[in-house]
Design an enzyme around this catalytic site. Sequence first.
Site, PDB file in Angstrom:
ATOM      1  N   GLN A 148     -14.369   2.346   1.243  1.00 56.71           N
ATOM      2  CA  GLN A 148     -13.698   2.035  -0.029  1.00 56.71           C
ATOM      3  C   GLN A 148     -13.393   3.330  -0.771  1.00 56.71           C
ATOM      4  O   GLN A 148     -14.268   4.190  -0.934  1.00 56.71           O
ATOM      5  CB  GLN A 148     -14.589   1.132  -0.898  1.00 56.71           C
ATOM      6  CG  GLN A 148     -13.899   0.645  -2.163  1.00 56.71           C
ATOM      7  CD  GLN A 148     -14.736  -0.365  -2.961  1.00 56.71           C
ATOM      8  OE1 GLN A 148     -15.921  -0.557  -2.686  1.00 56.71           O
ATOM      9  NE2 GLN A 148     -14.110  -0.983  -3.951  1.00 56.71           N
TER      10      GLN A 148
ATOM     11  N   ASN B 211     -13.031  -3.485   2.050  1.00 56.08           N
ATOM     12  CA  ASN B 211     -14.092  -2.478   2.116  1.00 56.08           C
ATOM     13  C   ASN B 211     -14.927  -2.479   0.830  1.00 56.08           C
ATOM     14  O   ASN B 211     -14.369  -2.555  -0.267  1.00 56.08           O
ATOM     15  CB  ASN B 211     -13.481  -1.084   2.301  1.00 56.08           C
ATOM     16  CG  ASN B 211     -12.641  -0.984   3.562  1.00 56.08           C
ATOM     17  OD1 ASN B 211     -12.964  -1.587   4.581  1.00 56.08           O
ATOM     18  ND2 ASN B 211     -11.541  -0.246   3.498  1.00 56.08           N
TER      19      ASN B 211
ATOM     20  N   HIS C 122     -10.181  -5.097  -3.600  1.00 53.47           N
ATOM     21  CA  HIS C 122      -8.868  -5.358  -2.993  1.00 53.47           C
ATOM     22  C   HIS C 122      -9.030  -5.782  -1.546  1.00 53.47           C
ATOM     23  O   HIS C 122      -9.973  -5.372  -0.866  1.00 53.47           O
ATOM     24  CB  HIS C 122      -7.955  -4.124  -3.081  1.00 53.47           C
ATOM     25  CG  HIS C 122      -8.572  -2.879  -2.549  1.00 53.47           C
ATOM     26  ND1 HIS C 122      -9.472  -2.117  -3.269  1.00 53.47           N
ATOM     27  CD2 HIS C 122      -8.448  -2.252  -1.355  1.00 53.47           C
ATOM     28  CE1 HIS C 122      -9.866  -1.090  -2.550  1.00 53.47           C
ATOM     29  NE2 HIS C 122      -9.264  -1.145  -1.365  1.00 53.47           N
TER      30      HIS C 122
ATOM     31  N   ASP D  93       0.849  -1.197   0.000  1.00 57.91           N
ATOM     32  CA  ASP D  93       0.000   0.000   0.000  1.00 57.91           C
ATOM     33  C   ASP D  93       0.889   1.254   0.000  1.00 57.91           C
ATOM     34  O   ASP D  93       1.893   1.319   0.725  1.00 57.91           O
ATOM     35  CB  ASP D  93      -0.905  -0.005   1.241  1.00 57.91           C
ATOM     36  CG  ASP D  93      -2.051   0.985   1.112  1.00 57.91           C
ATOM     37  OD1 ASP D  93      -3.201   0.534   1.064  1.00 57.91           O
ATOM     38  OD2 ASP D  93      -1.790   2.213   1.053  1.00 57.91           O
ATOM     39  N   ILE D  94       0.513   2.246  -0.802  1.00 51.80           N
ATOM     40  CA  ILE D  94       1.343   3.459  -0.948  1.00 51.80           C
ATOM     41  C   ILE D  94       1.278   4.360   0.296  1.00 51.80           C
ATOM     42  O   ILE D  94       2.193   5.138   0.556  1.00 51.80           O
ATOM     43  CB  ILE D  94       0.934   4.233  -2.231  1.00 51.80           C
ATOM     44  CG1 ILE D  94       2.068   5.128  -2.703  1.00 51.80           C
ATOM     45  CG2 ILE D  94      -0.350   5.019  -2.025  1.00 51.80           C
ATOM     46  CD1 ILE D  94       1.874   5.647  -4.123  1.00 51.80           C
TER      47      ILE D  94
ATOM     48  N   HIS E   2      -6.950  -5.793   2.112  1.00 47.69           N
ATOM     49  CA  HIS E   2      -5.824  -5.251   2.870  1.00 47.69           C
ATOM     50  C   HIS E   2      -5.283  -6.348   3.786  1.00 47.69           C
ATOM     51  O   HIS E   2      -6.065  -6.997   4.491  1.00 47.69           O
ATOM     52  CB  HIS E   2      -6.285  -4.105   3.782  1.00 47.69           C
ATOM     53  CG  HIS E   2      -6.822  -2.902   3.073  1.00 47.69           C
ATOM     54  ND1 HIS E   2      -6.056  -1.789   2.817  1.00 47.69           N
ATOM     55  CD2 HIS E   2      -8.051  -2.625   2.581  1.00 47.69           C
ATOM     56  CE1 HIS E   2      -6.804  -0.871   2.214  1.00 47.69           C
ATOM     57  NE2 HIS E   2      -8.011  -1.355   2.058  1.00 47.69           N
TER      58      HIS E   2
HETATM   59  P1  5GP Z   1      -9.726   1.405   0.338  1.00 50.78           P
HETATM   60  O1  5GP Z   1      -9.889   2.647   1.155  1.00 50.78           O
HETATM   61  O2  5GP Z   1     -10.364   1.536  -1.017  1.00 50.78           O
HETATM   62  O3  5GP Z   1     -10.134   0.147   1.048  1.00 50.78           O
HETATM   63  O4  5GP Z   1      -8.175   1.244   0.133  1.00 50.78           O
HETATM   64  C1  5GP Z   1      -7.480   1.770  -0.947  1.00 50.78           C
HETATM   65  C2  5GP Z   1      -6.016   1.693  -0.610  1.00 50.78           C
HETATM   66  O5  5GP Z   1      -5.275   1.858  -1.792  1.00 50.78           O
HETATM   67  C3  5GP Z   1      -5.555   2.757   0.380  1.00 50.78           C
HETATM   68  O6  5GP Z   1      -4.996   2.156   1.523  1.00 50.78           O
HETATM   69  C4  5GP Z   1      -4.519   3.546  -0.415  1.00 50.78           C
HETATM   70  O7  5GP Z   1      -3.413   3.940   0.348  1.00 50.78           O
HETATM   71  C5  5GP Z   1      -4.120   2.573  -1.512  1.00 50.78           C
HETATM   72  N1  5GP Z   1      -3.709   3.213  -2.748  1.00 50.78           N
HETATM   73  C6  5GP Z   1      -4.384   4.191  -3.408  1.00 50.78           C
HETATM   74  N2  5GP Z   1      -3.721   4.513  -4.537  1.00 50.78           N
HETATM   75  C7  5GP Z   1      -2.625   3.726  -4.586  1.00 50.78           C
HETATM   76  C8  5GP Z   1      -1.554   3.602  -5.531  1.00 50.78           C
HETATM   77  O8  5GP Z   1      -1.486   4.279  -6.559  1.00 50.78           O
HETATM   78  N3  5GP Z   1      -0.596   2.682  -5.254  1.00 50.78           N
HETATM   79  C9  5GP Z   1      -0.656   1.882  -4.134  1.00 50.78           C
HETATM   80  N4  5GP Z   1       0.347   1.018  -3.951  1.00 50.78           N
HETATM   81  N5  5GP Z   1      -1.642   1.986  -3.233  1.00 50.78           N
HETATM   82  C10 5GP Z   1      -2.620   2.883  -3.447  1.00 50.78           C
END
Ligand code: 5GP
Length: 146
Positions: free
Chosen positions: A96, A89, A102, A30-31, A104
Site C-alpha cells: 500500500q 493492499n 482503494h 490509475d495514473i 485495484h
Molecule cells: P497502492 O500501492 O496503495 O495499492 O496503490 C496506489 C495506486 O494509486 C497506485 O497504483 C498509483 O499509481 C495510484 N495513484 C497514486 N497517486 C495517484 C493520483 O494522484 N491519481 C491517480 N489516478 N492514481 C494515483
Amino acid sequence: MTSCIFCKIANGDLPSEKVYEDEHVFAFMDITPVTKGHLLVIPKNHYENVYDLPADEASHLFSVVPKLAQALKETFQQEGMKGLNVLQNNGAEAGQSVFHFHMHLIPRYDKQEDGFQPGWEPQIETLTHDKIAAFAERVRQLTETK
Ligand code: 5GP
Ligand code: ZN
C-alpha cells in the site's frame, strides 16, 4: 482528510479520469497503470485500510464492482483482455502506498501487453494441514465474537 490525495480526487479538488461516481463511491483510472484499463475504486469517506472500513461502506463499494468489471470486459475484450484481478493492499509491507482504502481492478492480457506479474509460492513444506486447521480455529474464535 485534507492532506489525502484520494480524498482530494473524490472531492474534485484534484483532477482524475473518473469513470463512475455515486453518493458513496468514486472510480477512476490509475495514473500509473500496470495494464490497459487499470482502475481504482474508493469510498468517498476517508478510511485508511480494510481494518477501518465499516461493513456498510464495504457493501456500497463492492456493489459497484461487478458493473465496473463488466464495463472493463466489454471495453477491452476485443483488444485482448483475458481476465481481471481485483486487488487491495493494506499496509506498506503489503504494497500500500496511498493510505486511503482503494481496490485495484486490473484487466489482464497476454504477456506482451501485461505489466502485472503477481505470483505466490505455496508453503507446503512448513504450512501443513495441522497448522492450517489450528490457524482456522484461532481466526474462527475471533470472527465469531465480532
Ligand atoms: P497502492 O500501492 O496503495 O495499492 O496503490 C496506489 C495506486 O494509486 C497506485 O497504483 C498509483 O499509481 C495510484 N495513484 C497514486 N497517486 C495517484 C493520483 O494522484 N491519481 C491517480 N489516478 N492514481 C494515483
Ligand atoms: Zn482520503
